[in-house]
Design a protein around this motif. Structure first.
Motif, mmCIF file in Angstrom:
data_model
loop_
_atom_site.group_PDB
_atom_site.id
_atom_site.type_symbol
_atom_site.label_atom_id
_atom_site.label_comp_id
_atom_site.label_asym_id
_atom_site.label_seq_id
_atom_site.Cartn_x
_atom_site.Cartn_y
_atom_site.Cartn_z
ATOM 1 N N PRO A 1 0.821 -1.220 0.000
ATOM 2 C CA PRO A 1 0.000 0.000 0.000
ATOM 3 C C PRO A 1 0.853 1.269 0.000
ATOM 4 C CG PRO A 1 -0.694 -1.554 1.722
ATOM 5 C CD PRO A 1 0.627 -2.021 1.209
ATOM 6 N N ALA A 2 0.212 2.386 -0.288
ATOM 7 C CA ALA A 2 0.895 3.680 -0.258
ATOM 8 C C ALA A 2 1.315 4.013 1.171
ATOM 9 C CB ALA A 2 -0.029 4.773 -0.800
ATOM 10 N N SER A 3 2.476 4.612 1.318
ATOM 11 C CA SER A 3 3.021 4.902 2.646
ATOM 12 C C SER A 3 2.059 5.715 3.501
ATOM 13 C CB SER A 3 4.343 5.668 2.510
ATOM 14 O OG SER A 3 5.303 4.901 1.829
ATOM 15 N N GLU A 4 1.418 6.725 2.876
ATOM 16 C CA GLU A 4 0.572 7.630 3.666
ATOM 17 C C GLU A 4 -0.690 6.971 4.195
ATOM 18 O OE1 GLU A 4 -0.150 8.762 -0.731
ATOM 19 O OE2 GLU A 4 1.517 8.144 0.552
ATOM 20 N N THR A 5 -0.997 5.732 3.746
ATOM 21 C CA THR A 5 -2.176 5.031 4.270
ATOM 22 C C THR A 5 -1.827 4.159 5.474
ATOM 23 O OG1 THR A 5 -1.881 3.126 2.777
ATOM 24 C CG2 THR A 5 -3.232 4.971 1.981
ATOM 25 N N ALA A 6 -0.550 4.100 5.852
ATOM 26 C CA ALA A 6 -0.151 3.321 7.028
ATOM 27 C C ALA A 6 -0.727 3.954 8.284
ATOM 28 C CB ALA A 6 1.369 3.236 7.116
ATOM 29 N N VAL A 7 -1.084 3.122 9.260
ATOM 30 C CA VAL A 7 -1.702 3.652 10.483
ATOM 31 C C VAL A 7 -0.716 4.482 11.294
ATOM 32 C CG1 VAL A 7 -3.421 1.815 10.677
ATOM 33 C CG2 VAL A 7 -1.203 1.518 11.776
ATOM 34 N N ASN A 8 0.590 4.251 11.097
ATOM 35 C CA ASN A 8 1.599 4.996 11.854
ATOM 36 C C ASN A 8 2.435 5.909 10.958
ATOM 37 O OD1 ASN A 8 2.866 2.913 10.498
ATOM 38 N ND2 ASN A 8 4.338 2.481 12.128
ATOM 39 N N TYR A 9 1.903 6.239 9.774
ATOM 40 C CA TYR A 9 2.682 7.004 8.794
ATOM 41 C C TYR A 9 3.186 8.329 9.357
ATOM 42 C CZ TYR A 9 3.672 10.036 4.797
ATOM 43 O OH TYR A 9 4.261 10.913 3.932
ATOM 44 N N GLN A 10 2.274 9.096 9.972
ATOM 45 C CA GLN A 10 2.667 10.429 10.419
ATOM 46 C C GLN A 10 3.698 10.366 11.537
ATOM 47 O OE1 GLN A 10 1.911 13.010 8.879
ATOM 48 N NE2 GLN A 10 0.184 12.419 7.614
ATOM 49 N N SER A 11 3.584 9.362 12.417
ATOM 50 C CA SER A 11 4.481 9.310 13.572
ATOM 51 C C SER A 11 5.903 8.920 13.194
ATOM 52 C CB SER A 11 3.940 8.338 14.620
ATOM 53 O OG SER A 11 3.926 7.026 14.127
ATOM 54 N N ILE A 12 6.097 8.283 12.010
ATOM 55 C CA ILE A 12 7.465 7.885 11.641
ATOM 56 C C ILE A 12 7.987 8.621 10.421
ATOM 57 C CG2 ILE A 12 7.106 5.594 12.615
ATOM 58 C CD1 ILE A 12 6.960 4.485 9.811
ATOM 59 N N SER A 13 7.162 9.504 9.839
ATOM 60 C CA SER A 13 7.593 10.167 8.601
ATOM 61 C C SER A 13 8.219 11.531 8.846
ATOM 62 C CB SER A 13 6.391 10.350 7.664
ATOM 63 O OG SER A 13 5.455 11.236 8.242
ATOM 64 N N GLY A 14 8.260 11.947 10.111
ATOM 65 C CA GLY A 14 8.834 13.248 10.408
ATOM 66 C C GLY A 14 7.851 14.374 10.256
ATOM 67 N N ASN A 15 6.582 14.058 9.933
ATOM 68 C CA ASN A 15 5.561 15.101 9.780
ATOM 69 C C ASN A 15 4.523 15.004 10.884
ATOM 70 O OD1 ASN A 15 6.665 16.012 7.336
ATOM 71 N ND2 ASN A 15 5.698 14.317 6.263
ATOM 72 N N GLY A 16 4.945 14.486 12.038
ATOM 73 C CA GLY A 16 3.976 14.180 13.073
ATOM 74 C C GLY A 16 3.373 15.378 13.758
ATOM 75 N N GLU A 17 4.116 16.450 13.926
ATOM 76 C CA GLU A 17 3.573 17.583 14.666
ATOM 77 C C GLU A 17 2.540 18.329 13.822
ATOM 78 O OE1 GLU A 17 3.988 18.230 17.692
ATOM 79 O OE2 GLU A 17 5.654 16.915 18.178
ATOM 80 N N GLU A 18 1.568 18.906 14.490
ATOM 81 C CA GLU A 18 0.589 19.734 13.794
ATOM 82 C C GLU A 18 1.328 20.944 13.226
ATOM 83 O OE1 GLU A 18 -2.413 19.541 12.997
ATOM 84 O OE2 GLU A 18 -3.503 18.214 14.316
ATOM 85 N N THR B 1 2.776 2.293 23.962
ATOM 86 C CA THR B 1 3.552 3.290 24.701
ATOM 87 C C THR B 1 4.929 3.525 24.096
ATOM 88 O OG1 THR B 1 4.338 1.598 26.263
ATOM 89 C CG2 THR B 1 2.330 2.790 26.852
ATOM 90 N N SER B 2 5.405 2.596 23.260
ATOM 91 C CA SER B 2 6.706 2.780 22.609
ATOM 92 C C SER B 2 6.603 3.661 21.368
ATOM 93 C CB SER B 2 7.315 1.425 22.227
ATOM 94 O OG SER B 2 6.469 0.728 21.330
ATOM 95 N N GLU B 3 5.371 3.959 20.926
ATOM 96 C CA GLU B 3 5.188 4.843 19.769
ATOM 97 C C GLU B 3 5.610 6.268 20.104
ATOM 98 O OE1 GLU B 3 1.648 5.132 17.411
ATOM 99 O OE2 GLU B 3 1.081 3.066 17.871
ATOM 100 N N GLU B 4 6.046 6.987 19.084
ATOM 101 C CA GLU B 4 6.381 8.398 19.283
ATOM 102 C C GLU B 4 5.096 9.184 19.544
ATOM 103 O OE1 GLU B 4 8.840 11.969 17.016
ATOM 104 O OE2 GLU B 4 8.567 10.025 16.057
ATOM 105 N N PRO B 5 5.023 9.942 20.663
ATOM 106 C CA PRO B 5 3.782 10.648 21.023
ATOM 107 C C PRO B 5 3.598 11.959 20.257
ATOM 108 C CG PRO B 5 5.429 10.996 22.727
ATOM 109 C CD PRO B 5 6.067 10.091 21.696
ATOM 110 N N VAL B 6 2.977 11.882 19.102
ATOM 111 C CA VAL B 6 2.729 13.080 18.298
ATOM 112 C C VAL B 6 1.277 13.087 17.843
ATOM 113 C CG1 VAL B 6 5.098 13.310 17.451
ATOM 114 C CG2 VAL B 6 3.467 11.925 16.176
ATOM 115 N N ASN B 7 0.766 14.271 17.594
ATOM 116 C CA ASN B 7 -0.572 14.413 17.031
ATOM 117 C C ASN B 7 -0.404 14.596 15.531
ATOM 118 O OD1 ASN B 7 -3.373 14.692 16.924
ATOM 119 N ND2 ASN B 7 -3.217 16.917 16.986
#
Length: 507
Positions: free
Chosen positions: A145-162, A480-486
């Protein structure tokens, strides 16, 4: 990382000599591997600090380097998962230890590469059509699948912060409890940890900046709600939570929306999920199970008095407070009925579905008492009574299978009697059909002081370990090991929301 050596290979010298210098064994497990013809083959998989080893008779058939894995697709409802390897082809496996395996691979990948591994999720049970085969690869076809459809895409792509502050400025408070004041937005909270994840977003531990109060914040992506037609369910969830005040139901403190998300801010239950504790204990002593069952009965009875059917009772949706009292949470499946009303929807979690839900014959609040019987059995025995890896067979067992109790370490006669009466397939004859008092007066609860229980004045049978006010040790490390970002909803997904913003107007 502690090894989960289910196949006891760490002590086998013939196997360990196959490992590379410095390679550490992290997990071994039995799997079903599907070959290019979709034939199921029994294999052993060893997950190490550098690779995933496909073994046959303790010999390495294939070494999949961790660095060659581009991501993992896993079934939410089944046991299959796929290792996507863009430079070759995909590997499709099935195992009851799927979640442990995926968690071990993702951790090892992060430790080896310093990066997160993309995770996709699907409701499909059979992932055959989602795996890239050798012949696909020859044709230049990839099913990853496309990367941006991953459930954790934003938290590991460096675009996690609002990054778009204007989205936050356009937040709107849609509920606050009577003891709270003022408008709120994401800018008012500091995200501390991820403590859960669902189909439409995640649950985070947050701290309000001005008061330093700690809450659990559930964020729901509007684009996902629209795609899966869950907007009405979410509206109902908010209405139920804001109008429900009960000692054993998680309290909603705030709710607010932004252009791309809906946020529910709730009291934080540091004791974690009942599921977490049940997994540790395997099964519960009868006195402990009785205590939790009594509190849950009062919560369900309160909902039923308001003609609300809960429909998703399971250990994952029962949270524990600091003292060890339990509380219902997650009302995404709940529905408000008319007086004595029924509904036809097919919703819930397979193991806990009442027969009338499976049959689509119409169900009311008595469906919750069936799920309650399943839960009580699971707490006492360690597994739901009709559980089967094949969901269709499990549905058949729920509708027609015999209810069996363990012969070794048998349950008390009172426990067997209440479970039998709760798992009555005819809803009108089911215990609880005439209200919660039927449950409370059963001999299983003999001696329970219901008034003191409701006031939380009875001693709890178990106190969760809590080291401090920000403690998350009673939540799964997978979260809890996930990076905590919105995370930010991608612009192309935001367009879908903007086109349907009217659906969220009356929130």
């Amino acid at each position: 990382m502690e090894a989960l050596d289910h196949m006891n290979l760490a002590s086998d010298k013939n196997f360990t000599k196959l490992l590379m210098p410095g390679e550490n064994l992290l997990m071994t497990l039995k799997v079903i591997k599907f070959n290019k013809r979709n034939k199921a083959q029994e294999r052993t998989v060893a997950i190490t600090s550098t690779g995933v080893l496909n073994l046959k008779n303790k010999k390495i058939q294939r070494r999949i380097e961790l660095t060659s894995i581009g991501g993992i697709t896993r079934s939410r409802n089944g046991e299959e998962f796929i290792l996507h390897c863009p430079n070759e082809y995909d590997y499709r496996f099935s195992s009851p230890l799927k979640d442990q395996a995926v968690q071990t691979i993702t951790r090892a990948f992060r430790e080896l590469s310093g990066r997160g591994l993309l995770i996709w999720e699907t409701n499909e049970l059979n992932l055959k059509d989602l795996a890239t085969t050798k012949s696909d690869k020859k044709k230049g076809v990839t099913r990853m699948p496309a990367s941006e459809t991953a459930v954790n895409y934003q938290s590991i792509s460096g675009n996690g912060e609002e990054s778009k502050e204007n989205r936050d400025r356009r937040s709107r408070t849609i509920f606050r409890a009577s003891n709270n004041s003022g408008e709120v937005s994401m800018n008012d909270f500091t995200i501390l940890k991820v403590i859960g994840r669902g189909s439409f977003g995640k649950v985070m531990l947050v701290q309000k900046k001005d008061t330093k109060e700690v809450y659990a914040m559930k964020s729901l992506r509007k684009d996902a709600l629209l795609e899966r037609e869950q907007v009405e369910h979410t509206r109902t969830e908010k209405l139920i939570m804001q109008h429900t005040n009960h000692p054993f139901i998680v309290k909603l403190e705030y709710a607010f929306t932004s252009p791309d998300k809906i946020y529910f801010v709730m009291e934080y239950m540091r004791g974690g999920e009942l599921f977490f504790h049940l997994k540790e204990a395997k099964k519960l002593a009868e006195d402990r199970a009785r205590f939790y069952a009594a509190e849950i009965a009062l919560a369900l009875g309160h909902l039923h008095q308001q003609n609300i059917v809960y429909r998703d009772l399971k250990p994952e949706n029962i949270l524990m407070d600091d003292l060890g009292n339990v509380h219902l949470t997650d009302f995404g499946m709940a529905k408000m009925l008319g007086e004595g009303g029924t509904t036809q929807s097919f919703v819930g979690t397979p193991e806990y579905l009442a027969p009338e839900i499976i049959a689509c014959s119409g169900h009311g609040v008595t469906a919750d008492w069936w799920s309650y019987g399943i839960l009580l059995y699971e707490m006492l025995v360690g597994i739901p009574p009709f559980y089967n890896q094949n969901i269709q067979l499990m549905y058949e067992l729920i509708q027609h299978g015999d209810l069996r109790f363990p012969q070794r370490n048998p349950l008390s006669p009172a426990a067997q009697d209440i479970i039998t009466k709760l798992l009555e397939r005819e809803p009108r004859r089911r215990l609880g059909a005439n209200g919660v008092d039927e449950i409370k007066s059963h001999q299983f609860f003999e001696g329970t002081d219901w008034n003191l229980l409701e006031q939380k004045r009875l001693p709890t049978p178990f106190t969760p370990k809590i080291t401090n006010q920000l403690s998350t040790e009673n939540f799964d490390e997978e979260f809890t090991s996930e990076e905590p970002v919105n995370s930010v909803v991608p612009e192309h997904r935001l367009k879908l929301v903007m086109q349907n913003q009217d659906q969220f107007r009356d929130f």
